[in-house]
Design a protein around this motif. Structure first.
Motif, PDB file in Angstrom:
ATOM      1  N   GLY A 236       0.780  -1.229   0.000  1.00 54.22           N
ATOM      2  CA  GLY A 236       0.000   0.000   0.000  1.00 54.22           C
ATOM      3  C   GLY A 236       0.814   1.282   0.000  1.00 54.22           C
ATOM      4  O   GLY A 236       0.270   2.374   0.151  1.00 54.22           O
ATOM      5  N   TRP A 237       2.143   1.177  -0.164  1.00 53.96           N
ATOM      6  CA  TRP A 237       2.984   2.367  -0.249  1.00 53.96           C
ATOM      7  C   TRP A 237       3.018   2.846  -1.701  1.00 53.96           C
ATOM      8  O   TRP A 237       2.812   2.063  -2.618  1.00 53.96           O
ATOM      9  CB  TRP A 237       4.406   2.053   0.214  1.00 53.96           C
ATOM     10  CG  TRP A 237       4.522   1.664   1.660  1.00 53.96           C
ATOM     11  CD1 TRP A 237       3.923   0.594   2.259  1.00 53.96           C
ATOM     12  CD2 TRP A 237       5.282   2.318   2.670  1.00 53.96           C
ATOM     13  NE1 TRP A 237       4.277   0.553   3.590  1.00 53.96           N
ATOM     14  CE2 TRP A 237       5.112   1.590   3.871  1.00 53.96           C
ATOM     15  CE3 TRP A 237       6.110   3.450   2.674  1.00 53.96           C
ATOM     16  CZ2 TRP A 237       5.727   1.961   5.071  1.00 53.96           C
ATOM     17  CZ3 TRP A 237       6.739   3.812   3.870  1.00 53.96           C
ATOM     18  CH2 TRP A 237       6.533   3.081   5.046  1.00 53.96           C
ATOM     19  N   ALA A 238       3.294   4.128  -1.887  1.00 57.25           N
ATOM     20  CA  ALA A 238       3.377   4.683  -3.243  1.00 57.25           C
ATOM     21  C   ALA A 238       4.448   5.767  -3.279  1.00 57.25           C
ATOM     22  O   ALA A 238       4.724   6.402  -2.260  1.00 57.25           O
ATOM     23  CB  ALA A 238       2.027   5.274  -3.642  1.00 57.25           C
ATOM     24  N   PRO A 239       5.065   5.990  -4.441  1.00 59.58           N
ATOM     25  CA  PRO A 239       6.059   7.064  -4.563  1.00 59.58           C
ATOM     26  C   PRO A 239       5.403   8.415  -4.276  1.00 59.58           C
ATOM     27  O   PRO A 239       4.246   8.614  -4.640  1.00 59.58           O
ATOM     28  CB  PRO A 239       6.512   6.990  -6.024  1.00 59.58           C
ATOM     29  CG  PRO A 239       6.052   5.669  -6.531  1.00 59.58           C
ATOM     30  CD  PRO A 239       4.868   5.269  -5.706  1.00 59.58           C
ATOM     31  N   ASP A 240       6.123   9.317  -3.613  1.00 64.24           N
ATOM     32  CA  ASP A 240       5.538  10.645  -3.352  1.00 64.24           C
ATOM     33  C   ASP A 240       6.272  11.732  -4.135  1.00 64.24           C
ATOM     34  O   ASP A 240       6.193  12.898  -3.793  1.00 64.24           O
ATOM     35  CB  ASP A 240       5.514  10.948  -1.848  1.00 64.24           C
ATOM     36  CG  ASP A 240       6.892  11.260  -1.275  1.00 64.24           C
ATOM     37  OD1 ASP A 240       7.899  11.123  -2.010  1.00 64.24           O
ATOM     38  OD2 ASP A 240       6.962  11.624  -0.087  1.00 64.24           O
ATOM     39  N   THR A 241       6.977  11.352  -5.184  1.00 59.70           N
ATOM     40  CA  THR A 241       7.718  12.211  -6.130  1.00 59.70           C
ATOM     41  C   THR A 241       9.046  12.750  -5.593  1.00 59.70           C
ATOM     42  O   THR A 241       9.834  13.290  -6.352  1.00 59.70           O
ATOM     43  CB  THR A 241       6.895  13.412  -6.671  1.00 59.70           C
ATOM     44  OG1 THR A 241       6.709  14.383  -5.626  1.00 59.70           O
ATOM     45  CG2 THR A 241       5.539  12.964  -7.200  1.00 59.70           C
ATOM     46  N   ALA A 242       9.313  12.608  -4.287  1.00 62.04           N
ATOM     47  CA  ALA A 242      10.605  13.069  -3.768  1.00 62.04           C
ATOM     48  C   ALA A 242      11.697  12.088  -4.189  1.00 62.04           C
ATOM     49  O   ALA A 242      11.474  10.884  -4.228  1.00 62.04           O
ATOM     50  CB  ALA A 242      10.560  13.184  -2.246  1.00 62.04           C
ATOM     51  N   HIS A 243      12.857  12.628  -4.526  1.00 62.45           N
ATOM     52  CA  HIS A 243      13.988  11.760  -4.831  1.00 62.45           C
ATOM     53  C   HIS A 243      15.268  12.468  -4.411  1.00 62.45           C
ATOM     54  O   HIS A 243      15.290  13.680  -4.203  1.00 62.45           O
ATOM     55  CB  HIS A 243      14.019  11.375  -6.322  1.00 62.45           C
ATOM     56  CG  HIS A 243      13.921  12.545  -7.244  1.00 62.45           C
ATOM     57  ND1 HIS A 243      15.013  13.247  -7.668  1.00 62.45           N
ATOM     58  CD2 HIS A 243      12.843  13.152  -7.792  1.00 62.45           C
ATOM     59  CE1 HIS A 243      14.633  14.233  -8.459  1.00 62.45           C
ATOM     60  NE2 HIS A 243      13.303  14.203  -8.547  1.00 62.45           N
ATOM     61  N   ARG A 244      16.329  11.692  -4.252  1.00 61.40           N
ATOM     62  CA  ARG A 244      17.599  12.265  -3.803  1.00 61.40           C
ATOM     63  C   ARG A 244      18.726  11.383  -4.317  1.00 61.40           C
ATOM     64  O   ARG A 244      18.509  10.269  -4.794  1.00 61.40           O
ATOM     65  CB  ARG A 244      17.647  12.366  -2.275  1.00 61.40           C
ATOM     66  CG  ARG A 244      17.718  11.016  -1.574  1.00 61.40           C
ATOM     67  CD  ARG A 244      17.675  11.173  -0.054  1.00 61.40           C
ATOM     68  NE  ARG A 244      17.771   9.877   0.617  1.00 61.40           N
ATOM     69  CZ  ARG A 244      17.621   9.691   1.921  1.00 61.40           C
ATOM     70  NH1 ARG A 244      17.358  10.732   2.717  1.00 61.40           N
ATOM     71  NH2 ARG A 244      17.736   8.480   2.454  1.00 61.40           N
TER      72      ARG A 244
END
Length: 186
Positions: free
Chosen positions: A156-164
Motif C-alpha cells: 500500500g505504499w506509493a512514490p511521493d515524487t521526492a527523490h535524492r
C-alpha cells in the motif's frame, strides 16, 4: 509488542522491540545483508567489515536513543534475529516530524527471505509508527531496488515524487539514486 498471526507457525516467529543484547545479532544480519544489498553500488572494502565495531554502534543506539521515537524492531525465528527495522520521526525538510514517521531501514538476513519475516516486520514497524502517533510513513529506497519497491507497493505504499542522490563514500565517486515512498497510517 509481539505480533503473531494465526494460521502460521506463530510460536516460532515474532517481532519485538530490540534490546541492547541484540546488538551483535543485528550487526551480524547487517554484515551479511549489506554486501548483497550494495553489491552493485559500492566497491569492495567500503562497507564496514568489523562486526564488533558495528555492534558497538548498535549498543549505543539501543541504550541511548537520540529521540524516544527512534525504535529498533527485530524479527525473530525462535530466539534468532533474522531481520530488523528502524523507525523514527521523518528527518526530511519537507516532512512534519510530528505527523511523519520514517521507516529508516528494513533489512532481512539474505538466507531468511520469502518466509514472511518481511511482512511481519513491516506490519510491526507501521504499528509502531502509529503507536507513536505518526499519521504518515515515508521510506527512502534505492531506485534500482525493484524487489523492495514491489514489496512496499503491494503493502500500500506509493512514490511521493521526492527523490535524492546519496554520496555513499564521501568522494562523489559512488552515488546512489533513491526515491521516497509513503503511506497513510493510524
Amino acid at each position: 509488542m509481539t505480533h503473531s498471526h494465526s494460521g502460521g507457525p506463530s510460536a516460532d516467529v515474532s517481532v519485538r522491540i530490540a534490546w541492547a543484547d541484540d546488538a551483535e545479532a543485528i550487526a551480524a544480519v547487517q554484515g551479511r545483508a549489506w554486501p548483497e544489498m550494495y553489491a552493485d553500488l559500492l566497491p569492495a572494502g567500503v562497507l564496514p567489515s568489523d562486526v564488533e565495531v558495528v555492534a558497538a554502534q548498535w549498543r549505543q543506539l539501543l541504550a541511548r536513543p537520540a529521540d524516544a521515537r527512534n525504535r529498533v524492531l527485530v524479527a525473530l525465528e525462535r530466539n534468532r534475529v533474522v531481520g530488523f527495522a528502524l523507525t523514527s520521526p521523518a528527518a526530511d525538510p519537507d516532512c512534519d516530524p510530528v505527523a511523519d514517521g520514517e521507516l529508516a531501514e528494513m533489512t532481512l538476513d539474505p538466507g531468511e527471505r520469502a518466509k514472511g519475516h518481511g511482512s511481519r516486520l513491516l506490519q510491526a514497524a507501521v504499528d509502531t509508527l502509529a503507536a507513536d502517533r505518526f499519521t504518515r510513513a515515508v521510506s527512502w529506497i534505492n531506485a534500482g531496488d525493484d524487489a523492495l519497491r514491489a514489496f512496499l507497493t503491494e503493502a500500500g505504499w506509493a512514490p511521493d515524487t521526492a527523490h535524492r542522490e546519496l554520496d555513499l563514500d564521501g568522494s562523489g565517486a559512488t552515488r546512489v539514486k533513491q526515491v521516497r515512498l509513503h503511506t497513510a497510517i493510524g
